[in-house]
Design an enzyme around this catalytic site. Structure first.
Site, PDB file in Angstrom:
ATOM      1  N   GLY A  99       0.856  -1.188   0.000  1.00  0.00           N
ATOM      2  CA  GLY A  99       0.000   0.000   0.000  1.00  0.00           C
ATOM      3  C   GLY A  99       0.888   1.233   0.000  1.00  0.00           C
ATOM      4  O   GLY A  99       1.859   1.306   0.758  1.00  0.00           O
ATOM      5  N   LYS A 100       0.538   2.193  -0.840  1.00  0.00           N
ATOM      6  CA  LYS A 100       1.463   3.323  -1.035  1.00  0.00           C
ATOM      7  C   LYS A 100       1.709   4.110   0.245  1.00  0.00           C
ATOM      8  O   LYS A 100       2.823   4.575   0.510  1.00  0.00           O
ATOM      9  CB  LYS A 100       0.940   4.230  -2.146  1.00  0.00           C
ATOM     10  CG  LYS A 100       0.920   3.503  -3.494  1.00  0.00           C
ATOM     11  CD  LYS A 100       0.464   4.351  -4.631  1.00  0.00           C
ATOM     12  CE  LYS A 100       0.117   3.512  -5.854  1.00  0.00           C
ATOM     13  NZ  LYS A 100       1.185   2.633  -6.314  1.00  0.00           N
TER      14      LYS A 100
ATOM     15  N   ASP B  37       7.414   4.646  -3.858  1.00  0.00           N
ATOM     16  CA  ASP B  37       7.039   4.993  -2.481  1.00  0.00           C
ATOM     17  C   ASP B  37       8.275   5.300  -1.634  1.00  0.00           C
ATOM     18  O   ASP B  37       8.276   6.256  -0.845  1.00  0.00           O
ATOM     19  CB  ASP B  37       6.246   3.850  -1.841  1.00  0.00           C
ATOM     20  CG  ASP B  37       5.038   3.462  -2.670  1.00  0.00           C
ATOM     21  OD1 ASP B  37       4.460   4.357  -3.310  1.00  0.00           O
ATOM     22  OD2 ASP B  37       4.691   2.270  -2.695  1.00  0.00           O
TER      23      ASP B  37
HETATM   24  O1  RIB Z   1       3.435   1.450  -4.974  1.00  0.00           O
HETATM   25  C1  RIB Z   1       3.387   0.081  -4.730  1.00  0.00           C
HETATM   26  C2  RIB Z   1       2.128  -0.276  -4.007  1.00  0.00           C
HETATM   27  O2  RIB Z   1       1.039   0.004  -4.856  1.00  0.00           O
HETATM   28  C3  RIB Z   1       1.987  -1.731  -3.644  1.00  0.00           C
HETATM   29  O3  RIB Z   1       2.546  -2.043  -2.392  1.00  0.00           O
HETATM   30  C4  RIB Z   1       0.499  -1.960  -3.745  1.00  0.00           C
HETATM   31  O4  RIB Z   1      -0.117  -2.201  -2.508  1.00  0.00           O
HETATM   32  C5  RIB Z   1      -0.074  -0.715  -4.397  1.00  0.00           C
HETATM   33  O5  RIB Z   1      -0.682   0.087  -3.483  1.00  0.00           O
END
Ligand code: RIB
Length: 300
Positions: free
Chosen positions: A41-42, A251
């Site tokens: 998750g970002k 991220d």
């Molecule tokens: O940016 C990568 C993320 O994008 C992943 O971890 C996935 O969960 C999506 O949210």
């Protein structure tokens, strides 16, 4: 003066990852590797990336009351993130279905689940954390109305970093608060509209800046990045490495850049440091599990 170097407001997903030789076309089935389940998750990724580098980090997010939610909370706590702002319940934890090909490139489909239930009221209720954070960073895997509330809730003197991913047109009040807006080529095209597709990245950076952000960073993969502000546009080189899995690299780049800006780096210096963090990230599989410590970045 500030309790946190960085407050992340964003998504938390369980990443269900399968390696593939190539992605299937419509109506096609392909076999892949064994399934791996990683915390992702970002928003959650940015929080872990920053904390692992040494930033005092807090996360405002929502997960489900389920095994995926516990996986995500464990990962945050292990990295040293303050999870007092992580709300639990209301919907199942968000899930990302990810395929990774032999070049390390990924394709991702996200089911937002609890991320979609992180509301403007949740942001208002967390107001005191905003006054304790030097920099606030957010993304678009939570509702846009929640991101707009984040922009309104910023404490005087603190700074907003936005990665508009997945991209959608942004209201001017959000654009005006960004310092910087951080986006890749695909996201830049969506924010600018298809009419700009033929122009050079330097032109996109200037056009994006004209939309209102105080600064812009355009990431260009192996070509490095562009930083743009009232001082002009400059190119920041990439750090060449052999990519295994690019998941989460954007991220960790964003988290590192946001943290270093809060420490007082110039935009160009922060982007150079972030490029090194992103480079280490792509050399390992998974998102959060691949984020480096400051020592690993220094050793690159
Ligand atoms: O940016 C990568 C993320 O994008 C992943 O971890 C996935 O969960 C999506 O949210």
């Amino acid at each position: 003066m500030y309790d946190y170097d960085l407050l992340i407001v964003g998504s938390a997903n369980a990443d269900l990852v399968i390696g593939v030789e190539r992605r299937p076309g419509a109506g096609e089935t392909v076999l892949g590797s064994d399934l791996a389940v990683h915390p992702g998750g970002k928003g959650a990724n940015q929080a872990v990336a920053a904390a692992r580098l040494g930033a005092r980090t807090a996360l405002l997010a929502r997960v489900g009351d389920d095994a995926h939610g516990r996986l995500l909370l464990d990962s945050q706590r292990e990295a040293g993130v303050d999870t007092a702002g992580v709300l639990v319940g209301g919907a199942p934890t968000g899930v990302a279905l990810i395929t990774v090909d032999p070049s390390g490139d990924n394709s991702i489909v996200v089911s937002p689940g609890a991320n979609g239930r992180l509301t403007p009221a949740d942001v208002r209720a967390a107001g005191s954390i905003f006054h304790s954070a030097r920099v606030v960073s957010t993304q678009l895997e939570i509702p846009l109305e929640t991101v707009a509330e984040v922009a309104r809730t910023l404490a005087p003197g603190s700074r907003l970093v936005l990665n508009p991913s997945p991209p959608q047109p942004l209201p001017s009040e959000v654009l005006a608060a960004c310092d910087p807006l951080i986006l890749n080529e695909h996201e830049a095209k969506v924010i600018l509209g298809e009419a700009r597709v033929g122009e050079e990245p330097e032109d996109w950076a200037r056009l994006l800046l004209a939309k209102g952000p105080r600064s812009v960073v355009v990431t260009l993969g192996g070509e490095g990045s562009l930083v743009a502000s009232s001082d002009g546009v400059a190119r920041i080189p990439s750090v060449p490495v052999r990519a295994v899995d690019t998941t989460g690299a954007g991220d960790s780049f964003t988290a590192a850049l946001a943290w270093r800006l809060g420490l007082g780096d110039s935009l160009a210096d922060a982007a150079s440091y972030a490029a090194r963090v992103g480079a280490v990230t792509v050399t390992k599989e998974g998102a959060q599990v691949s984020f480096p410590t400051a020592e690993e970045v220094a050793a690159l």
